[in-house]
Design a protein around this motif. Structure first.
Motif, PDB file in Angstrom:
ATOM      1  N   ASP A 303       0.838  -1.196   0.000  1.00 35.45           N
ATOM      2  CA  ASP A 303       0.000   0.000   0.000  1.00 35.45           C
ATOM      3  C   ASP A 303       0.877   1.252   0.000  1.00 35.45           C
ATOM      4  N   GLU A 304       0.242   2.421   0.122  1.00 36.58           N
ATOM      5  CA  GLU A 304       0.991   3.672  -0.008  1.00 36.58           C
ATOM      6  C   GLU A 304       1.942   3.906   1.166  1.00 36.58           C
ATOM      7  N   ASN A 305       1.780   3.122   2.256  1.00 36.65           N
ATOM      8  CA  ASN A 305       2.690   3.240   3.396  1.00 36.65           C
ATOM      9  C   ASN A 305       3.802   2.193   3.395  1.00 36.65           C
ATOM     10  N   GLY A 306       3.841   1.392   2.325  1.00 34.46           N
ATOM     11  CA  GLY A 306       4.872   0.357   2.262  1.00 34.46           C
ATOM     12  C   GLY A 306       4.533  -0.897   3.040  1.00 34.46           C
ATOM     13  N   GLN A 307       3.258  -1.055   3.411  1.00 33.52           N
ATOM     14  CA  GLN A 307       2.820  -2.309   4.047  1.00 33.52           C
ATOM     15  C   GLN A 307       2.465  -3.311   2.941  1.00 33.52           C
ATOM     16  N   ILE A 308       2.886  -4.557   3.149  1.00 37.89           N
ATOM     17  CA  ILE A 308       2.588  -5.605   2.172  1.00 37.89           C
ATOM     18  C   ILE A 308       1.099  -5.928   2.272  1.00 37.89           C
ATOM     19  N   ILE A 309       0.436  -6.049   1.130  1.00 39.81           N
ATOM     20  CA  ILE A 309      -1.012  -6.246   1.170  1.00 39.81           C
ATOM     21  C   ILE A 309      -1.421  -7.680   0.835  1.00 39.81           C
ATOM     22  N   ASP A 310      -2.632  -7.994   1.180  1.00 37.51           N
ATOM     23  CA  ASP A 310      -3.209  -9.311   0.919  1.00 37.51           C
ATOM     24  C   ASP A 310      -3.209  -9.621  -0.573  1.00 37.51           C
ATOM     25  N   THR A 311      -2.910 -10.869  -0.890  1.00 41.54           N
ATOM     26  CA  THR A 311      -3.005 -11.292  -2.277  1.00 41.54           C
ATOM     27  C   THR A 311      -4.174 -12.251  -2.425  1.00 41.54           C
ATOM     28  N   HIS A 312      -4.609 -12.430  -3.663  1.00 41.25           N
ATOM     29  CA  HIS A 312      -5.739 -13.323  -3.923  1.00 41.25           C
ATOM     30  C   HIS A 312      -5.459 -14.173  -5.143  1.00 41.25           C
ATOM     31  N   SER A 313      -5.537 -15.488  -4.948  1.00 38.74           N
ATOM     32  CA  SER A 313      -5.452 -16.392  -6.086  1.00 38.74           C
ATOM     33  C   SER A 313      -6.062 -17.716  -5.692  1.00 38.74           C
ATOM     34  N   VAL A 314      -6.679 -18.375  -6.680  1.00 40.52           N
ATOM     35  CA  VAL A 314      -7.251 -19.694  -6.436  1.00 40.52           C
ATOM     36  C   VAL A 314      -6.134 -20.704  -6.183  1.00 40.52           C
TER      37      VAL A 314
END
Lengths: 408, 272
Positions: A303-314
């Motif tokens: 995100d804009e703060n450099g936090q790693i974000i959730d990913t989505h994949s089957v």
């Protein structure tokens, strides 16, 4: 590709540099405690990689334990149905344990043996790398502990049980997003605590130097074989290579030996999840920016703060917010094109290949197949595409059944 | 080449002259909620902390044990960021112009902001030092350049596994103080080995005159005291973060009073 003349002049085998950098990517972003272990590993690997005895041991295991070379199979019926380019499948699914992962775990287990460490740890997403690690550990009589996100433990229950049968301990990781990235955090924490007796087998071309280099080298057997097999069978090099990219080990393994073959186009296929435009995906090379995670600088989803974000994949194996640093570099210099395939397209390809060719691919691999199908349609019949069939789909049967509303 | 104006140097020098050891306390910015951090910093200082290490919350805190991981997660629920953390330091400086503040965190939030912008805002906010856990000296060159421009100290880690040759390299780049990681493990671990700490600090002192603070695995006044026998200061973190978590649903006065009391206990143990 934006600057072919330049790219043609690059000696790809000279990367990474001594500090593990591919351009601005890669490197060694870890806490001080791990530096000496990485130095030792690097020193040992640089010595052994040109050692004929070590290489002979690796080659012997590849032939007699893994079952290499894996076939390059012309999927004639599927190619005919698509009506365009000819699709060849590099059958890594036929390896012992059912995926390309074992090429790397055999190599790293040999390193572990040479280093005298008695305990192996590994992280795993889909469980293929965990199974491959548990397998080599069983064979060498080493203790093996595998870290796996709680969410992945649920959706890859068959592989969890396989690991247990092989004698490994599986730790269900409940921190963060409870998937592959958190499993890797936890493996790093274990390693920093038990660094004296523990060898960390990283499953993909990510992590701190020298991991991206050595995993690539072990996996490059895929591309070396495929290149020779294509020359033998078709009398020429392929026109394009396609492989799925989570961390990117099967892709780099196929691509690397072809990088200096200018005429060969390469496509790395990331997990588009619900669609790249929705933001719910796992495609950092399509929709991420460079940052630092798990020991190297590479494209990340953050995100804009450099936090790693959730990913989505089957597919659990592609559900990762980063990617191997060499891929980030290959993207920037324009040598490889990175694209995305969403969940629905991948699921359709899974069914398609199963029903047309009688080959059940892993859901990860299905992303590469779906893209190859799209590409092939618009190409003439005399063109050749090689798809890395990186793993078999047995492990995904429960996921497919759940989607079909069936209780197995 | 550093001016002696930096608060870290001043404080370490003053402690040395008073024959005292530094108490370095760590809390996570915004844990358990952003509105308590400023007052918690003041409570730490008024009860005997010499240096405040303020953790920048990160989604993937690889070097942290379970206690501090949870502190990061609690802060991230409130979207606490590097920017908002530095704003808290700026507020802190309105009433406390003496106590050194060190930001401790991971490389990615700083990368995202950009090194130059980060150094400028940090300096403007009154930050004195930066400790980036996953940025060892060989990867820290570019950030060092920016921090030097604004006279912020870059604090580096040394570990039980650090070789002699590397100790020399790291201390040549370090400033402020050297942070010695007391054990092989994550923060809050329970395997502190005093003998090995003593031996390693003796070795490190052969190569630097910088003060050495020891952290990881220090849980109370007694363990702080025993480590400080060989070190210039003790870093205490997990017990504070644990307290923050345990009292997260209590009134802020309860939390602040507990933080103050814990600080005073450790201070007293360290000084006796």
């Amino acid at each position: 590709m934006n600057d072919l003349t330049n790219v043609a002049d690059i000696d790809f085998s000279s990367f990474p540099d001594k500090a593990g950098h591919f351009g601005i990517y890669g490197g060694r972003f870890v806490s001080e405690t791990l530096i000496s272990a990485l130095d030792d590993l690097d020193l040992m690997y640089q010595r052994l990689k040109n050692d004929p005895v070590f290489q002979a041991e690796f080659d012997k295991d590849m032939a007699h334990y893994v079952g290499r070379p894996s076939p390059l199979y012309h999927a004639e019926r599927w190619s005919e149905k698509i009506g365009g380019a000819q699709i060849y499948l590099k059958r890594e699914d036929l390896n012992h344990t059912g995926a390309h992962k074992v090429n790397n775990t055999i190599g790293q287990a040999l390193l572990a043996k040479y280093s005298g460490k008695t305990r192996i740890i590994a992280e795993t997403g889909a469980g293929q790398h965990g199974v491959a690690s548990a397998t080599v550990a069983a064979r060498l009589g080493l203790k093996c502990e595998v870290f796996m996100g709680e969410e992945d433990v649920r959706r890859q229950a068959l592989n969890v049980y396989r690991m247990k049968l092989l004698g490994a301990t599986v730790h269900s990781v409940t921190s963060g997003t409870r998937t592959l990235k958190d499993a890797m955090n936890e493996a790093m924490r274990d390693w920093v605590t038990n660094v004296d007796d523990t060898f960390y087998i990283i499953g993909t071309v990510a992590g701190p130097h020298p991991y991206p280099e050595l995993v690539r080298d072990f996996q490059s057997i895929i591309g070396r074989e495929a290149r020779q097999q294509c020359l033998n069978q078709a009398g020429r090099l392929p026109d394009a290579l396609v492989a799925c990219v989570g961390g990117g080990s099967n892709a780099i393994g196929l691509f690397h030996p072809f990088l200096n073959d200018e005429s060969v186009e390469m496509y790395g296929v990331e997990a588009g999840g619900d669609g790249v435009e929705t933001g719910r995906h796992a495609a950092p090379l399509n929709d991420g920016i460079p940052g630092v995670l798990h020991g190297s600088r590479t494209y990340l989803m953050e995100d804009e703060n450099g936090q790693i974000i959730d990913t989505h994949s089957v597919s659990a194996g592609l559900d990762y917010p980063g990617v191997g640093p060499e891929h980030s570099w290959l993207k920037d210099i324009g040598r490889v094109e990175y694209v995305a395939i969403n969940d629905q397209e991948a699921l359709a390809a899974f069914r398609e290949l199963t029903q047309i060719e009688g080959i059940m691919p892993a859901l990860e691999t299905s992303h590469a197949l779906a893209y190859a199908e799209k590409m092939a349609r618009d190409m003439p019949k005399d063109k050749i595409i090689i798809v890395n069939l990186s793993g078999r789909g047995d492990k995904d049967i429960l996921t497919m059944a759940e989607l079909d509303g069936i209780t197995v | 080449m550093k001016s002696n104006m930096n608060r870290i140097n001043q404080r370490m020098l003053a402690l040395k002259q008073a024959n005292k050891k530094a108490l370095v306390t760590y809390i996570v910015s915004g844990d358990p909620s952003p509105d308590i951090t400023l007052d918690a910093m003041h409570a730490l200082v008024s009860n005997g902390a010499d240096i405040i290490e303020l953790g920048i919350p990160f989604s993937d805190p690889m070097a942290e044990g379970p206690v501090i991981q949870l502190g990061h997660e609690r802060a991230l629920v409130h979207n606490v960021s590097l920017t908002s953390t530095m704003a808290i330091v700026k507020q802190f400086r309105e009433t406390d112009t003496d106590t050194p503040v060190v930001l401790m965190g991971y490389a990615n939030p700083i990368e995202r902001m950009g090194y130059s912008k980060f150094a400028t805002i940090a300096s403007d906010s009154g930050v004195d030092g930066v400790l980036t856990v996953d940025l060892p000296p060989e990867e820290a060159v570019a950030l060092n350049v920016e921090l030097k421009k604004v006279e912020i100290e870059n604090i580096f880690l040394l570990a039980p596994t650090t070789t002699v040759q590397r100790i020399r390299e790291v201390v040549s780049l370090a400033s402020g103080f050297v942070y010695y990681v007391s054990l092989k493990g994550v923060t809050g671990a329970g395997n502190l080995d005093l003998k090995s700490v003593k031996d390693k600090l003796t070795l490190i002192r052969q190569h630097t005159d910088l003060p050495i603070c020891v952290g990881f695995g220090i849980k109370d006044g007694a363990s702080a005291k025993s480590v400080a026998e060989y070190a210039d200061g003790a870093v205490v973190g997990s017990v504070f973060v644990d307290k923050m978590g345990a009292l997260q649903n209590e009134h802020r006065d309860v939390v602040l009073s507990a933080v103050g009391q814990l600080t005073a206990e450790i201070r007293s143990g360290l000084d006796n």
